[in-house]
Enzyme design. Sequence first.
Site, mmCIF file in Angstrom:
data_model
loop_
_atom_site.group_PDB
_atom_site.id
_atom_site.type_symbol
_atom_site.label_atom_id
_atom_site.label_comp_id
_atom_site.label_asym_id
_atom_site.label_seq_id
_atom_site.Cartn_x
_atom_site.Cartn_y
_atom_site.Cartn_z
ATOM 1 N N ALA A 64 0.819 -1.229 0.000
ATOM 2 C CA ALA A 64 0.000 0.000 0.000
ATOM 3 C C ALA A 64 0.842 1.264 0.000
ATOM 4 C CB ALA A 64 -0.946 -0.010 1.195
ATOM 5 N N GLY A 65 2.150 1.130 -0.317
ATOM 6 C CA GLY A 65 2.997 2.331 -0.346
ATOM 7 C C GLY A 65 3.468 2.703 1.041
ATOM 8 N N ASP A 67 3.860 3.759 4.694
ATOM 9 C CA ASP A 67 2.972 3.565 5.856
ATOM 10 C C ASP A 67 2.522 4.935 6.365
ATOM 11 O OD1 ASP A 67 1.798 3.127 8.341
ATOM 12 O OD2 ASP A 67 3.029 1.335 8.682
ATOM 13 N N LEU A 68 1.241 5.228 6.163
ATOM 14 C CA LEU A 68 0.736 6.559 6.520
ATOM 15 C C LEU A 68 0.529 6.714 8.022
ATOM 16 C CD1 LEU A 68 -1.743 7.098 3.535
ATOM 17 C CD2 LEU A 68 0.606 7.960 3.800
ATOM 18 N N HIS A 92 14.870 5.331 -3.124
ATOM 19 C CA HIS A 92 15.680 5.335 -4.345
ATOM 20 C C HIS A 92 16.688 4.193 -4.386
ATOM 21 C CE1 HIS A 92 14.733 9.860 -5.238
ATOM 22 N NE2 HIS A 92 13.668 9.096 -5.122
ATOM 23 N N ASP A 147 6.202 9.399 -6.831
ATOM 24 C CA ASP A 147 7.612 9.187 -6.508
ATOM 25 C C ASP A 147 7.917 7.705 -6.688
ATOM 26 O OD1 ASP A 147 6.954 7.805 -4.097
ATOM 27 O OD2 ASP A 147 7.002 9.647 -2.925
#
Length: 265
Positions: A64-65, A67-68, A92, A147
């Site tokens: 999910a990208g 961790d918010l 990166h 990103d």
Amino acid sequence: MNDDPILLTEVQAGVQTLTLNRPDRLNALNDALAEALTQALKQAARDDSIRAVLLTGAGRGFCAGQDLVDVLAGQQAGEPLSLRDHLNSSYHPLIRAMRQLEKPIVGAINGAAAGAGLGLALACDLRLAAAGAKFRTAFVGIGLAPDSGVSYFLPRLVGPARAAMMAFTNEVVTAETAEQWGLINRVCPPDTLQNEARALAEQLAAGPTRAIGITKRELNRALVSDLDSALDYEARLQDVAARTPDFAEGVAAFLEKRTPNFSGQ
Ligand code: LHQ
């Protein structure tokens, strides 16, 4: 399997399987997981017995990208966060390690891939996805821009119009649409995804690993080069491929009408 709770790693039949293992957060990335993945890929680069990588997620999500929950905790703690520094130091190196690894990476996209998790999926060489998996850029949903390589890979895979629609609207793209668009290679029934992805990774692991690694370098470069440069690069790297024992084996096996037994060297 090792006992790392964040990233499960296993090597079998020449395939290093990496399983993102934060299923309660749909395998959202934190620094520790990004670092563990990067280190595992560096290990794959060093270890001759690893000839292909299989990347997947535990539970119902792929990744999910970012961790918010961690992001919110940082914001509430008033910690100054430079996303540029964070990306440079964490995501990166991970995306570069995936693209620079001279071995094929198969993504078994078992569920949602969003944000930097979409970036991870797109940085694989080949993607199989379970029916029911979904893809979204996510960034715009939280007021950010792409990103983790998403702005680079997405338009190259699906074209600029579809990429812009995904990035501007945060639309959810199903596995079936992703297949039609060329975002993934194949949709699989959820209960056979892992076996199909493993079979593909094992097929690649039995191939001429150095030629496949060189092929990956050529395809990486071709995304940003003109024809003359691509021809030069192909000719230069073909000299390298032609010096491998697997080239001799491939030619001999063809003429002897037998299946080649590639060593990976
Ligand atoms: C989550 C997350 C998540 C924590 C779902 N974190 N819990 C950004 C900033 C900083 C540094 C550099 O990099 C980046 C790059 C990025 O990756 S930005 C993008 C961050 N990711 C997102 O914005 C994705 C947000 N999530 C979604 O869009 C959906 O959850 C997806 C499409 C992933 C899955 O949808 P569903 O299958 O409908 O699941 P859900 O939305 O119901 O989520 C299930 C649970 O997972 C839920 O928690 P709960 O306690 O209610 O069960 C979510 O809160 C949690 N979750 N994503 N990124």
